[in-house]
Write an enzyme that holds these catalytic residues in place. Structure first.
Site, PDB file in Angstrom:
ATOM      1  N   SER A  10     -64.639 -20.068 -68.383  1.00  0.00           N
ATOM      2  CA  SER A  10     -65.508 -21.156 -69.207  1.00  0.00           C
ATOM      3  C   SER A  10     -65.111 -21.168 -70.507  1.00  0.00           C
ATOM      4  O   SER A  10     -64.135 -21.380 -71.080  1.00  0.00           O
ATOM      5  CB  SER A  10     -66.852 -21.184 -68.627  1.00  0.00           C
ATOM      6  OG  SER A  10     -67.434 -22.640 -68.899  1.00  0.00           O
ATOM      7  N   HIS A  23     -68.627 -23.556 -60.460  1.00  0.00           N
ATOM      8  CA  HIS A  23     -68.318 -23.079 -61.784  1.00  0.00           C
ATOM      9  C   HIS A  23     -68.967 -21.673 -61.803  1.00  0.00           C
ATOM     10  O   HIS A  23     -68.290 -20.901 -62.290  1.00  0.00           O
ATOM     11  CB  HIS A  23     -69.051 -24.041 -62.892  1.00  0.00           C
ATOM     12  CG  HIS A  23     -68.608 -23.942 -64.164  1.00  0.00           C
ATOM     13  ND1 HIS A  23     -67.434 -24.305 -64.637  1.00  0.00           N
ATOM     14  CD2 HIS A  23     -69.157 -23.059 -65.464  1.00  0.00           C
ATOM     15  CE1 HIS A  23     -67.157 -23.801 -66.036  1.00  0.00           C
ATOM     16  NE2 HIS A  23     -68.125 -23.231 -66.149  1.00  0.00           N
TER      17      HIS A  23
END
Length: 426
Positions: free
Chosen positions: A184, A382
């Site tokens: 990320s 995620h």
């Protein structure tokens, strides 16, 4: 405190010299049930006391560990954790996401955590910590209580933090960094470093991006409704640091324990994508011993600006200040076409923060993408890149396979990827 107050109030009412009231009796019984249920839940919840500091977790897992404090060009003191490899081992740097620290790479434990899997394969494993987290809250002249300390976003992490880490590792090892792995924001900052500091990027042979959060305008997560509020919140409450201290972690941890697996999981799924099958409730509770690990409000504002503008560009200070800093009313875009490092992109189809459309746009913008890999799990979200029960099988086996290839350019055909870009008109 309110619950204790009610208990005392009910107890006091029960001793009044008046006839007992049924409502009071029922309320007393209800409060006692809530109190003792909560107390028993907390006492029966098993928390791992060793899940606090990265070095302690690494030692307990049976690996050697080192800690190195390095200084950035703008004076921040960062901590690098290391699981040293043997003679001839290849150096690898793992970099965490927003509000995380180096512990995320080891908390799943031996046999599951990426840092340990890399160490088992003989790599020299380095774990970075960005400015502002629990391991990097110092500066040569600024206190973390000074608002100026928090005047940074992932822009500074890319321009200053990563160059300091990579230069230190390569100087110590007298060889290039074999692989950089970023999750990320750890990927976001690398793109900034590689585009703005090409002399540092040349020290890295290959980069692996796990759910890279660079282009975000197709995001479907409810985070999209919170991001535009960040500037308003900062101005109203004069916040510089996200208030993510020990008290917040304590409350989150025990609230999660009391609420139960389903409620706690659904809060995370709301923001990251739904994947109950890969959710590890015990691992989450362990992680809340050190997460959230801190960060700046400006980092969230910068993400908000990227989401709203649809452009991967530098921090927007407003027209007047932009003219002073950038000599332009608008902040300049990061030139991703400058990045020559071989890059592999990983994404999950259940990730609501990094949408497949944005991921493909990114792959078509970067000039040297060797592979775009979809994790073979329909709801992979995620957070799953770090905490999924089967992350080692679904993601890390592929990561290790790519790293073992002598020539990263042979991972897949970049021509095929560019052909897909033309087909998609991206």
């Amino acid at each position: 405190m309110r619950l204790i107050g009610i208990v005392y109030l009910v107890s006091f009412c029960g001793h009044l010299d008046v006839a007992p009231i049924d409502v009071t009796s029922e309320l007393s019984a209800l409060v006692k049930r809530i109190f003792w249920t909560s107390w028993n839940t907390l006492n029966n919840t098993k928390f791992n006391p060793d899940v606090i500091l990265t070095p302690e977790m690494i030692r307990k897992a049976g690996y050697p560990v080192e800690a190195h404090v390095i200084m950035t060009e703008d004076g921040y003191l960062l901590t690098l954790h290391r699981i040293p490899g043997g003679n001839g081992s290849l150096p690898v740097l793992l970099q965490h996401a927003l509000f995380c620290n180096s512990a995320v790479w080891v908390v799943p434990g031996k046999g599951r955590a990426l840092a340990y899997l890399l160490a088992d394969q003989g790599y020299d494993v380095w774990l970075g910590n960005f400015r502002g987290n629990t391991y990097s809250r110092a500066h040569i002249s600024l206190s973390s209580t000074n608002s100026t300390f928090w005047n940074f976003s992932f822009n500074e992490m890319g321009i200053y933090d990563l160059p300091a880490m990579i230069t230190f590792i390569t100087n110590m090892r007298l060889q290039p960094l074999h692989t950089y792995i970023g999750h990320s924001m750890g990927a976001t900052s690398f793109y900034i470093m590689a585009s703005e500091r090409p002399e540092i990027a040349r020290m890295v042979k290959m980069m692996i991006s796990l759910a890279p959060s660079a282009l975000l305008d197709h995001m479907t997560s409810p985070v999209q409704y919170l991001l535009p509020l960040m500037d308003t919140i900062m101005m109203r409450f004069l916040l510089n640091e996200f208030l993510l201290n020990d008290s917040v972690r304590f409350l989150l941890k025990y609230a999660c324990a009391l609420a139960g697996e389903a409620i706690c999981a659904n809060v995370i799924f709301t923001f990251c994508g739904y994947d109950m099958e890969q959710f590890d409730h015990t691992l989450l509770l362990d992680s809340l011993s050190f997460l959230p690990a801190g960060g700046s409000v400006n980092t969230m504002i910068h993400y908000s600006q990227i989401f709203q503008s649809g452009k991967f560009r530098r921090y927007d200070y407003g027209r007047a200040k932009n003219l002073l800093i950038y000599d332009s009313a608008e902040p300049p875009n990061y030139n991703l076409s400058n990045i020559m490092v071989s890059i592999v992109l990983f994404y999950g189809s259940g990730d609501t923060l990094v949408d497949i459309v944005d991921l493909k746009r990114l792959s078509c913008t970067l000039p040297n993408v060797m592979d775009v890999y979809e994790v073979p799990w329909p709801n992979f979200n995620h957070a799953d890149f770090i905490w999924a029960k089967d992350a080692s099988k679904l993601v890390y086996e592929r990561v290790l396979e790519i790293m073992r290839k002598e020539n990263p350019n042979n991972v897949t055909s970049s021509t095929k990827i560019k052909d897909e870009c033309y087909t998609l008109n991206l």
